[in-house]
Motif scaffolding. Structure first.
Motif, PDB file in Angstrom:
ATOM      1  N   VAL A 104       0.804  -1.109  -0.124  1.00  0.00           N
ATOM      2  CA  VAL A 104       0.044   0.028   0.060  1.00  0.00           C
ATOM      3  C   VAL A 104       0.877   1.290  -0.091  1.00  0.00           C
ATOM      4  N   GLY A 109       0.864   5.159   0.027  1.00  0.00           N
ATOM      5  CA  GLY A 109      -0.046   6.346   0.405  1.00  0.00           C
ATOM      6  C   GLY A 109       0.483   7.721   0.105  1.00  0.00           C
ATOM      7  N   TYR A 110      -0.250   8.854  -0.596  1.00  0.00           N
ATOM      8  CA  TYR A 110       0.341  10.085  -0.522  1.00  0.00           C
ATOM      9  C   TYR A 110      -0.487  10.869   0.468  1.00  0.00           C
ATOM     10  N   ARG A 125      -5.912  12.235   1.110  1.00  0.00           N
ATOM     11  CA  ARG A 125      -4.908  11.081   0.755  1.00  0.00           C
ATOM     12  C   ARG A 125      -5.343  10.330  -0.526  1.00  0.00           C
ATOM     13  N   GLN A 174      -4.297   6.795  -1.738  1.00  0.00           N
ATOM     14  CA  GLN A 174      -3.750   5.366  -1.333  1.00  0.00           C
ATOM     15  C   GLN A 174      -3.830   4.324  -2.383  1.00  0.00           C
ATOM     16  N   TYR A 212      -3.661   0.491  -3.463  1.00  0.00           N
ATOM     17  CA  TYR A 212      -3.602  -0.701  -2.872  1.00  0.00           C
ATOM     18  C   TYR A 212      -3.158  -1.715  -4.091  1.00  0.00           C
ATOM     19  N   THR A 237       4.989   9.038  -1.955  1.00  0.00           N
ATOM     20  CA  THR A 237       4.150   8.220  -0.950  1.00  0.00           C
ATOM     21  C   THR A 237       4.985   7.665   0.181  1.00  0.00           C
ATOM     22  N   GLN A 247       5.095   3.968   2.249  1.00  0.00           N
ATOM     23  CA  GLN A 247       4.763   2.612   2.133  1.00  0.00           C
ATOM     24  C   GLN A 247       3.997   2.200   3.672  1.00  0.00           C
ATOM     25  N   LEU A 248       2.761   2.167   3.493  1.00  0.00           N
ATOM     26  CA  LEU A 248       1.749   1.887   4.737  1.00  0.00           C
ATOM     27  C   LEU A 248       1.610   0.459   5.172  1.00  0.00           C
TER      28      LEU A 248
END
Length: 446
Positions: free
Chosen positions: A305, A307-308, A342, A344, A346, A443, A445-446
């Protein structure tokens, strides 16, 4: 007899010494006090500053190991006023201020009231993170070190760097504004490609370098792309109406190339030698160094994932101005209290791939489902649109997201890179970059 010869020699020696001590040259040298000598130098400098009908020109390199040069024009007036212009920014107009010739250990030229040259000495105006609190390392006090071949030689008070004034011409004053479009060409617009190359041609082969250029610092560093090479060198640029001149030349087959002429047709800066030798600064949409990081996001890999987060990453150095402009236009089309918070993306999340757009102001999130493929030659990841959803089910593609969302689905694919820095948090940073535009999103990394 020998005694008489010695007497004659002693008398002759004394006569020579006395004659030397009474020479006119020695009298002139030692009759002046230090203050008188300084006053004479002051008058000498004042006279020469006023002697040039069109004033003086100086290209000020404050530190050519990390900064380029800024062209300044000066017209000194008898009443302690000076007219000045520079190409520091788009303001190339003539501004009037004051100057003084001050006496200390030597004579110095001091620009005593604010003018264009002071822009290089302001500590709160800095072009790179390394120069935080130091500004552009410039000065406004210069020690006088005499004249050579019609040039006035100074050294700066701050770091003792040499600065030479050469006689200006009327053309220098009229040409100065023409530096601006050249500066804009090498700086680029928000839609210009994000990456630059420097190519060396020795007449038979081309050698490529990644060219990391800071337009504010007017300095670029070239790093060889050849595998196993650690060659690197810097270019400290100043500008002319036709191109850029590097104080530190590119050396190819013993030829020193420093005058890069702008070619508007190809949007390149080319320095030519003889025998087919040349050096070219050019734009490219493809990163000079491609990575395999895109492979982590292809089908069959573990979930990723990226995410900005607008609050943290909008101002990141790797977030492109073009990306920011699209975000700004998208937010402008929403109600005043709403904006994107956000984005995001995936990959392989329960067998699915989708982009989640989240919003401030209570607007529900929306999801764009996609499939992936890759191009291992260009090292890009390709996204193919599938469907749109919100929390209630399938929906038509939201019109207000059209321009932003289209960047993720460019036919040429996306470059993915794990960066070597962090922002606010310890999460790894990845950039997602379009292969066809200057779109680049930063981004976590989530």
């Amino acid at each position: 007899m020998k005694k008489h010869i010695y007497k004659y020699l002693i008398v002759a020696f004394v006569a020579i010494v006395l004659g030397a001590c009474t020479s006119t040259e020695a009298d002139q040298k030692f009759d002046q006090t230090p203050t008188e000598r300084l006053n004479a130098q002051k008058k000498e400098l004042q006279d020469v500053l006023l002697s040039s009908a069109e004033g003086w020109k100086a290209v000020y390199y404050t530190d050519s190991t990390q900064l380029g040069g800024w062209t300044h024009l000066f017209k000194f007036l008898p009443d302690g006023k000076v007219d000045m212009a520079s190409d520091f920014d788009e303001d190339t107009d003539i501004h009037r201020s004051q100057y003084e010739l001050q006496l200390g250990s030597t004579v110095s030229l001091v620009f005593t009231t604010a003018n264009r040259i002071h822009l290089l000495s302001q500590s709160d105006n800095f072009p790179t993170a390394e120069l935080y609190g130091k500004g552009y390392l410039g000065d406004f006090q210069f020690f006088y070190y005499g004249q050579q071949n019609g040039e006035i030689i100074f050294r700066s008070n701050r770091n003792f760097r040499e600065l030479r004034f050469v006689k200006a011409t009327a053309k220098d004053w009229t040409d100065l504004p023409q530096n601006t479009p050249i500066i804009e060409s090498i700086t680029g617009e928000i839609t210009s490609p994000l990456f630059r190359l420097l190519e060396e041609n020795d007449g038979s082969a081309i050698k490529q370098y990644e060219f990391d250029f800071n337009s504010d610092a007017r300095f670029g560093r070239a790093t060889a792309l050849a595998e196993g090479s650690d060659e690197t060198f810097g270019l400290a640029l100043s500008y002319t109406p036709t191109g850029a001149i590097s104080k530190t030349p590119v050396i190819i087959k013993g030829q020193k190339l420093s005058n890069f002429i702008y070619d508007s047709a190809s949007n390149t800066f080319v320095a030519k030698g003889t025998g087919g030798v040349s050096a070219t600064i050019k734009y490219t949409n493809a990163p000079p160094r491609l990575t395999d990081d895109y492979k982590k996001l292809t089908d069959g890999q573990p979930q990723y994932v990226l995410g900005y987060l607008a609050a943290n990453l909008y101002s990141a150095s790797t977030t492109s101005d073009y990306f920011r402009s699209i975000i700004a236009k998208t937010n402008a089309s929403l109600p005043a209290n709403q904006s994107i918070s956000r984005i995001q993306v995936y990959f392989n999340s329960g067998g699915a791939n989708f982009i989640e757009y989240r919003f401030n102001g209570g607007r529900p999130a929306v999801y764009h489902n996609f499939t992936t493929s890759s191009n291992d030659t260009s090292k890009t990841l390709l996204l193919t649109s599938d469907s749109w959803e919100d929390n209630a089910g399938f929906i038509p593609a939201p019109a207000f997201l059209k321009n932003l969302d289209a960047e993720f689905f460019t036919p040429g694919g996306l470059y993915v890179k794990k960066e070597n820095f962090t922002v606010t948090y310890t999460n790894p940073i990845y950039t997602i970059t379009s292969s066809t535009t200057s779109f680049r999103m930063t981004t976590y990394q989530l």
